[in-house]
Design an enzyme around this catalytic site. Structure first.
Site, PDB file in Angstrom:
ATOM      1  N   TYR A 130      28.197  46.145  40.116  1.00 17.06           N
ATOM      2  CA  TYR A 130      27.456  47.380  40.414  1.00 17.06           C
ATOM      3  C   TYR A 130      26.637  47.856  39.224  1.00 17.06           C
ATOM      4  CZ  TYR A 130      31.545  49.423  38.153  1.00 17.06           C
ATOM      5  OH  TYR A 130      32.550  49.709  37.260  1.00 17.06           O
ATOM      6  N   LYS A 163      45.069  41.630  36.024  1.00 19.29           N
ATOM      7  CA  LYS A 163      45.485  41.999  37.393  1.00 19.29           C
ATOM      8  C   LYS A 163      46.635  41.129  37.910  1.00 19.29           C
ATOM      9  CE  LYS A 163      41.129  44.097  38.782  1.00 19.29           C
ATOM     10  NZ  LYS A 163      40.021  44.165  39.711  1.00 19.29           N
TER      11      LYS A 163
END
Ligand SMILES: NC(=O)c1ccc[n+]([C@@H]2O[C@H](COP(=O)([O-])OP(=O)(O)OC[C@H]3O[C@@H](n4cnc5c(N)ncnc54)[C@H](OP(=O)(O)O)[C@@H]3O)[C@@H](O)[C@H]2O)c1
Length: 277
Positions: A225, A66
């Site tokens: 998640y 990123k």
């Protein structure tokens, strides 16, 4: 065929293809396909060129690229500029733009999916990895105090340095304190796990949150998640704290990326939520 990709290393775990291919089918983008590609650092320049040459229409960037992708881009959106983190690429006119949709994704998950008002709160952030600057960003102009801790303390200190620049530009005083790994600040309103501890089933952070017993105002947010409920969240639930996992953040960041690429604002409905279960 319009091609979209998520790039990273490792990439096997990514659920982005399920979400985006679902929306592409739903909105009848029959000439579009979203795939995952494992890449090395040396491949980043050629991926950006593939976008420039319109061989690829859009890209999501994940761990660990990123930040590394930034030198290859022509422009950054505001959140990417502030956080030095890019997770979405798209060609706009003749330029390849880098966007950060993790920051608005996380913000929306808090404002829309939790009943927490983030203003004037004390925040405790665990971790200082690639995604943490995107989380930290949303608290800078509203929090009372932010505590950060990370196993590698220098990375937390670097994050503080970057955020202090933003705080100065906002005309705010320096509200961030770096805490030693293994230690805790006073009881906070929101405690966020941004480390990858918990990704592997059964993994636990070695921190005792007994002082949060029966505190039903405190929110424990784990941006992981999958698994749905890490030990960080299980323990918080047992103590009576509010809990939230990273599912909605993931869906919101995907929704914003999809909109950037297609100009369609896809729906986050039960069907798409179920794809992550
Ligand atoms: N919900 C979403 O949309 C979303 C979006 C992005 C990321 N995520 C999740 O966020 C997590 C972090 O992602 P990232 O991109 O920031 O990863 P990253 O850059 O690899 O950073 C990993 C972080 O975890 C810490 N860590 C790893 N193993 C540890 C251990 N055994 N003990 C203590 N700390 C440990 C690292 O500490 P050191 O610095 O000391 O190594 C670092 O702070 C991942 O689980 C990822 O799946 C969720």
């Amino acid at each position: 065929m319009k091609k979209y990709l998520v790039i990273g290393n490792p990439i096997g775990h990514s659920l982005s293809p399920s979400i985006h291919n679902h929306w592409m089918k739903k909105y009848r983008l029959i000439d579009s396909i979203y795939e995952k590609r494992k890449v090395e650092k040396e491949d980043l320049g050629s991926i950006v060129n593939e976008i420039r040459n319109e061989k690829i229409k859009g890209v999501n960037v994940t761990v660990p690229f990123k930040k590394e992708i930034i030198p290859f881009l022509d422009c950054l959106d505001g959140a990417a500029e502030c956080t030095h983190s890019v997770n979405t690429l798209c060609k706009v006119n003749n330029e390849v733009w880098g966007y950060n949709t993790d920051t608005p994704g996380f913000r929306t998950s808090l404002t829309k999916d939790s009943s927490i008002d983030v203003r004037n709160k004390n925040i405790f952030i665990l971790g200082a990895g690639g995604v943490t600057s995107s989380i930290l960003e949303i608290f800078l102009d509203v929090a009372n105090k932010i505590y950060i801790t990370n196993r590698t303390k220098e990375k937390a200190q670097e994050l503080k340095k970057l955020a202090d620049i933003s705080l100065t530009l906002m005309g705010r005083k320096k509200i961030i304190e770096v805490i030693n790994w293994g230690e805790k600040p006073q009881v906070c309103d929101i405690v966020i796990n941004t480390t990858s501890v918990g990704l592997a089933k059964g993994e636990s952070l070695d921190l005792d949150f007994k002082d949060y017993e029966n505190n039903n105002n405190a929110l424990f947010y784990d941006i992981i998640y999958n698994p749905k409920e890490t030990n960080f969240l299980k323990d918080a639930k047992l103590r009576g704290n509010k809990t939230m996992n990273g599912k909605m953040m993931f869906l919101w960041q995907a929704k914003i990326a999809f909109h950037i690429w297609t100009n369609i604002c896809p729906e986050i409905d039960d069907e798409v939520i179920k794809l992550l279960d």
